[in-house]
Scaffold this motif. Sequence first.
Motif, PDB file in Angstrom:
ATOM      1  N   ALA A 195      20.778  10.617  -4.108  1.00 24.60           N
ATOM      2  CA  ALA A 195      20.083  10.218  -5.338  1.00 24.60           C
ATOM      3  C   ALA A 195      19.079   9.108  -5.050  1.00 24.60           C
ATOM      4  O   ALA A 195      17.956   9.119  -5.577  1.00 24.60           O
ATOM      5  N   GLN A 196      19.462   8.147  -4.223  1.00 17.44           N
ATOM      6  CA  GLN A 196      18.550   7.062  -3.871  1.00 17.44           C
ATOM      7  C   GLN A 196      17.356   7.611  -3.091  1.00 17.44           C
ATOM      8  O   GLN A 196      16.224   7.190  -3.299  1.00 17.44           O
ATOM      9  N   GLY A 197      17.596   8.558  -2.194  1.00 16.64           N
ATOM     10  CA  GLY A 197      16.510   9.174  -1.431  1.00 16.64           C
ATOM     11  C   GLY A 197      15.521   9.890  -2.339  1.00 16.64           C
ATOM     12  O   GLY A 197      14.300   9.772  -2.165  1.00 16.64           O
ATOM     13  N   ILE A 198      16.033  10.619  -3.315  1.00 15.03           N
ATOM     14  CA  ILE A 198      15.166  11.322  -4.268  1.00 15.03           C
ATOM     15  C   ILE A 198      14.354  10.319  -5.076  1.00 15.03           C
ATOM     16  O   ILE A 198      13.147  10.504  -5.288  1.00 15.03           O
ATOM     17  N   THR A 199      14.993   9.256  -5.515  1.00 16.99           N
ATOM     18  CA  THR A 199      14.299   8.225  -6.279  1.00 16.99           C
ATOM     19  C   THR A 199      13.165   7.628  -5.459  1.00 16.99           C
ATOM     20  O   THR A 199      12.043   7.448  -5.957  1.00 16.99           O
ATOM     21  N   THR A 200      13.442   7.344  -4.208  1.00 19.12           N
ATOM     22  CA  THR A 200      12.419   6.770  -3.325  1.00 19.12           C
ATOM     23  C   THR A 200      11.272   7.760  -3.122  1.00 19.12           C
ATOM     24  O   THR A 200      10.093   7.374  -3.179  1.00 19.12           O
ATOM     25  N   GLU A 201      11.599   9.030  -2.886  1.00 16.96           N
ATOM     26  CA  GLU A 201      10.572  10.046  -2.658  1.00 16.96           C
ATOM     27  C   GLU A 201       9.650  10.225  -3.860  1.00 16.96           C
ATOM     28  O   GLU A 201       8.464  10.494  -3.699  1.00 16.96           O
ATOM     29  N   PHE A 202      10.185  10.079  -5.062  1.00 15.56           N
ATOM     30  CA  PHE A 202       9.386  10.307  -6.265  1.00 15.56           C
ATOM     31  C   PHE A 202       8.806   9.018  -6.858  1.00 15.56           C
ATOM     32  O   PHE A 202       8.099   9.068  -7.856  1.00 15.56           O
ATOM     33  N   ALA A 203       9.044   7.876  -6.242  1.00 18.05           N
ATOM     34  CA  ALA A 203       8.597   6.604  -6.811  1.00 18.05           C
ATOM     35  C   ALA A 203       7.093   6.571  -7.031  1.00 18.05           C
ATOM     36  O   ALA A 203       6.619   6.161  -8.093  1.00 18.05           O
ATOM     37  N   THR A 204       6.335   7.018  -6.054  1.00 19.93           N
ATOM     38  CA  THR A 204       4.875   6.989  -6.176  1.00 19.93           C
ATOM     39  C   THR A 204       4.415   7.920  -7.290  1.00 19.93           C
ATOM     40  O   THR A 204       3.593   7.537  -8.125  1.00 19.93           O
ATOM     41  N   ALA A 205       4.947   9.137  -7.332  1.00 19.35           N
ATOM     42  CA  ALA A 205       4.576  10.086  -8.378  1.00 19.35           C
ATOM     43  C   ALA A 205       4.966   9.562  -9.759  1.00 19.35           C
ATOM     44  O   ALA A 205       4.205   9.713 -10.724  1.00 19.35           O
ATOM     45  N   ASP A 206       6.127   8.949  -9.860  1.00 17.58           N
ATOM     46  CA  ASP A 206       6.558   8.373 -11.138  1.00 17.58           C
ATOM     47  C   ASP A 206       5.600   7.277 -11.590  1.00 17.58           C
ATOM     48  O   ASP A 206       5.225   7.192 -12.762  1.00 17.58           O
ATOM     49  N   TRP A 207       5.209   6.439 -10.658  1.00 20.85           N
ATOM     50  CA  TRP A 207       4.292   5.335 -10.963  1.00 20.85           C
ATOM     51  C   TRP A 207       2.945   5.887 -11.432  1.00 20.85           C
ATOM     52  O   TRP A 207       2.384   5.424 -12.417  1.00 20.85           O
ATOM     53  N   GLU A 208       2.426   6.892 -10.725  1.00 25.27           N
ATOM     54  CA  GLU A 208       1.147   7.498 -11.100  1.00 25.27           C
ATOM     55  C   GLU A 208       1.235   8.154 -12.477  1.00 25.27           C
ATOM     56  O   GLU A 208       0.317   8.024 -13.291  1.00 25.27           O
ATOM     57  N   ALA A 209       2.309   8.845 -12.756  1.00 26.30           N
ATOM     58  CA  ALA A 209       2.488   9.486 -14.059  1.00 26.30           C
ATOM     59  C   ALA A 209       2.560   8.443 -15.164  1.00 26.30           C
ATOM     60  O   ALA A 209       1.966   8.618 -16.236  1.00 26.30           O
ATOM     61  N   TRP A 210       3.261   7.368 -14.922  1.00 29.54           N
ATOM     62  CA  TRP A 210       3.354   6.301 -15.926  1.00 29.54           C
ATOM     63  C   TRP A 210       1.973   5.746 -16.235  1.00 29.54           C
ATOM     64  O   TRP A 210       1.615   5.546 -17.390  1.00 29.54           O
ATOM     65  N   HIS A 211       1.177   5.535 -15.207  1.00 29.56           N
ATOM     66  CA  HIS A 211      -0.187   5.037 -15.396  1.00 29.56           C
ATOM     67  C   HIS A 211      -1.028   6.015 -16.210  1.00 29.56           C
ATOM     68  O   HIS A 211      -1.790   5.600 -17.080  1.00 29.56           O
ATOM     69  N   LEU A 212      -0.897   7.294 -15.941  1.00 30.70           N
ATOM     70  CA  LEU A 212      -1.646   8.301 -16.686  1.00 30.70           C
ATOM     71  C   LEU A 212      -1.230   8.328 -18.163  1.00 30.70           C
ATOM     72  O   LEU A 212      -2.083   8.367 -19.059  1.00 30.70           O
ATOM     73  N   VAL A 213       0.053   8.294 -18.414  1.00 24.88           N
ATOM     74  CA  VAL A 213       0.553   8.361 -19.782  1.00 24.88           C
ATOM     75  C   VAL A 213       0.186   7.099 -20.563  1.00 24.88           C
ATOM     76  O   VAL A 213      -0.225   7.158 -21.728  1.00 24.88           O
TER      77      VAL A 213
END
Length: 91
Positions: free
Chosen positions: A69-87
Motif C-alpha cells: 500500500a505504501q509503494g502504491i501511494t508513493t508511485e501515485f503521489a506525483t499523479a495525485d498532486w497533479e490532479a489536485w492542482h488541475l481540480v
Amino acid sequence: MPTRTVRTTLALPADLLEAVDRAVQAGKARSRNELIATALQHELAALQRAAIDAAFAEMAQDPAYQTEAQGITTEFATADWEAWHLVEGVQ
C-alpha cells in the motif's frame, strides 16, 4: 424477474412472534413473511459487512500489505498532486 420463493417453517419464541405481529398491525410491514424476510436480509448484510471489516482489520496488521500500500501511494503521489492542482486550479 421475480425472486423465487420457497415455503418453509420456522420455530420462533412466542414473544418474538408477538412483536412481529404488533409491527405488522402497526403498518411496519404488510405481513409476517415480509417483516421476517426483510429482517433476515438486514442480518445477512450485517454479517457480510462484519466479514469485510474483519478482512480489512487483518490487512491493517499485515506487514506485506502495508508495504504494498505504501509503494502504491508513493508511485501515485506525483499523479495525485497533479490532479489536485488541475481540480483546484492551482498553478
